[in-house]
Scaffold this active site. Structure first.
Site, PDB file in Angstrom:
ATOM      1  N   ASP A   8     -51.518 -26.979-100.707  1.00  0.00           N
ATOM      2  CA  ASP A   8     -51.034 -27.412 -99.395  1.00  0.00           C
ATOM      3  C   ASP A   8     -49.576 -26.996 -99.257  1.00  0.00           C
ATOM      4  O   ASP A   8     -48.917 -26.678-100.245  1.00  0.00           O
ATOM      5  CB  ASP A   8     -51.157 -28.946 -99.284  1.00  0.00           C
ATOM      6  N   SER A   9     -49.086 -27.040 -98.025  1.00  0.00           N
ATOM      7  CA  SER A   9     -47.675 -26.753 -97.783  1.00  0.00           C
ATOM      8  C   SER A   9     -46.796 -27.804 -98.473  1.00  0.00           C
ATOM      9  O   SER A   9     -45.614 -27.566 -98.678  1.00  0.00           O
ATOM     10  CB  SER A   9     -47.399 -26.768 -96.286  1.00  0.00           C
ATOM     11  N   CYS A  71     -54.302 -27.275 -96.532  1.00  0.00           N
ATOM     12  CA  CYS A  71     -53.417 -27.184 -95.366  1.00  0.00           C
ATOM     13  C   CYS A  71     -54.168 -26.559 -94.184  1.00  0.00           C
ATOM     14  O   CYS A  71     -54.700 -25.455 -94.291  1.00  0.00           O
ATOM     15  CB  CYS A  71     -52.217 -26.328 -95.741  1.00  0.00           C
ATOM     16  N   GLU A 150     -44.840 -39.461 -93.336  1.00  0.00           N
ATOM     17  CA  GLU A 150     -44.039 -39.349 -94.562  1.00  0.00           C
ATOM     18  C   GLU A 150     -42.985 -40.460 -94.648  1.00  0.00           C
ATOM     19  O   GLU A 150     -42.509 -40.797 -95.728  1.00  0.00           O
ATOM     20  CB  GLU A 150     -43.425 -37.951 -94.668  1.00  0.00           C
ATOM     21  N   CYS A 182     -55.010 -31.860 -89.203  1.00  0.00           N
ATOM     22  CA  CYS A 182     -53.766 -31.719 -89.977  1.00  0.00           C
ATOM     23  C   CYS A 182     -53.883 -32.665 -91.162  1.00  0.00           C
ATOM     24  O   CYS A 182     -54.436 -33.765 -91.033  1.00  0.00           O
ATOM     25  CB  CYS A 182     -52.567 -32.101 -89.107  1.00  0.00           C
ATOM     26  N   HIS A 184     -51.978 -34.676 -92.589  1.00  0.00           N
ATOM     27  CA  HIS A 184     -51.397 -36.019 -92.505  1.00  0.00           C
ATOM     28  C   HIS A 184     -52.159 -36.982 -91.593  1.00  0.00           C
ATOM     29  O   HIS A 184     -52.041 -38.193 -91.737  1.00  0.00           O
ATOM     30  CB  HIS A 184     -49.961 -35.933 -91.975  1.00  0.00           C
TER      31      HIS A 184
HETATM   32  N1  DGL Z   1     -50.167 -29.370 -94.203  1.00  0.00           N
HETATM   33  C1  DGL Z   1     -49.868 -29.013 -92.833  1.00  0.00           C
HETATM   34  C2  DGL Z   1     -51.194 -28.860 -92.068  1.00  0.00           C
HETATM   35  O1  DGL Z   1     -52.201 -29.458 -92.384  1.00  0.00           O
HETATM   36  C3  DGL Z   1     -48.961 -30.023 -92.153  1.00  0.00           C
HETATM   37  C4  DGL Z   1     -47.534 -29.997 -92.637  1.00  0.00           C
HETATM   38  C5  DGL Z   1     -46.860 -28.656 -92.397  1.00  0.00           C
HETATM   39  O2  DGL Z   1     -46.509 -28.353 -91.232  1.00  0.00           O
HETATM   40  O3  DGL Z   1     -46.698 -27.915 -93.342  1.00  0.00           O
HETATM   41  O4  DGL Z   1     -51.251 -28.106 -91.127  1.00  0.00           O
END
Ligand code: DGL
Length: 267
Positions: A8-9, A71, A150, A182, A184
């Site tokens: 993930d990012s 991600c 977060e 997403c 989150h």
């Molecule tokens: N993990 C990213 C997503 O699911 C969200 C956070 C980011 O912008 O990196 O798109």
């Protein structure tokens, strides 16, 4: 023994980790969070693809059997490139979410929320319309949801206000199904459901992806090879911050968090 690589990012991919761990308690999992370069959601397709490729090749080199792109933004932009580059299976979160949404909708009106990158890529919209050309999709970005999660503000009044603002167009359009596109957003299910009303089905791409990965491993007969359920978390920024926010996502302490650097030679 099976070793799954999830990347993930940053930290949000722990929602995918959580679901995979639930579905496959005996899998060894190597999680990679690119916390030094997060967010991906505001970056270009080219940059996100470049970062994703570095990480997927790194995980492949570390001996994982399967890569799961947790991600949504990376799945939206980079999945095809990763599948072309790697010889091991690569799973994204978009197709499982789209499939579940098409199955769930009764009125053919599907909402999708995600980062700016995910929404502007059109990946969910395309995947849904390929499965059901008659479906109508309302898609919009909800960027403030990421910092709110977060911060740990999962049900606070400010989160409710932001949710009302973002979700009003979806309510007005009459969607009966909403894809949480997403990493989150599953953390905000309670508020999102409160705003949308209990009759709107929320699609959790993380859950859908976990059951897809489990199905794949079962078909390959790999489930029997699982035993230890080891976990390793590698991050490109501070392990302390990852541990702190990670506790919120997993509702327990995370151990075995290691700092790594990636891609510096080419950059
Ligand atoms: N993990 C990213 C997503 O699911 C969200 C956070 C980011 O912008 O990196 O798109």
């Amino acid at each position: 023994m099976i070793k799954l690589g999830i990347f993930d990012s940053g930290i949000g991919g722990l929602t995918v980790y959580r679901e995979i761990r639930k579905a496959l308690p005996g899998a060894d999992i190597h999680y990679f969070g690119d916390t030094a370069r997060v967010p991906y959601g505001t970056k270009s397709a080219q940059t996100v693809t470049h970062f994703s490729m570095q990480i997927a090749l790194y995980l492949d080199g570390r001996g994982v059997d399967t890569v799961i792109v947790a991600c949504n933004t990376a799945s939206a932009y980079a999945l095809d490139a990763l599948r072309n580059a790697l010889r091991i299976p690569v799973f994204g979160v978009i197709a499982p979410g789209a499939e579940a949404a098409v199955k769930a909708t009764r009125n053919g009106l599907i909402g999708v929320i995600g980062t700016r990158g995910t929404i502007s890529s059109g990946a969910y919209q395309r995947a849904i319309c390929e499965l059901d050309p008659a479906a109508r999709v309302v898609a919009s970005p909800c960027p403030l949801f990421v910092p709110l999660v977060e911060e740990g503000w999962l049900v606070e009044p400010i989160t409710q206000e932001v949710a009302i603002k973002y979700l009003t167009p979806h309510m007005e359009a009459g969607v009966d199904t909403l894809v949480l596109g997403c990493t989150h957003y599953p953390m905000l299910k309670e508020v999102i459901s409160m705003v949308m009303g209990g009759e709107v089905v929320l699609i959790d791409s993380a859950q859908e992806t976990a059951s897809k990965v489990k199905g794949h491993l079962e078909k390959k007969g790999f489930i029997d090879e699982m035993r230890a359920g080891l976990e390793l978390f590698e991050v490109t920024d501070s392990p302390e911050r990852f541990a702190e926010v990670g506790r919120l996502f997993l509702d327990r302490d995370l151990t075995n968090i290691v700092h790594v650097t990636i891609g510096e030679k080419e950059d």
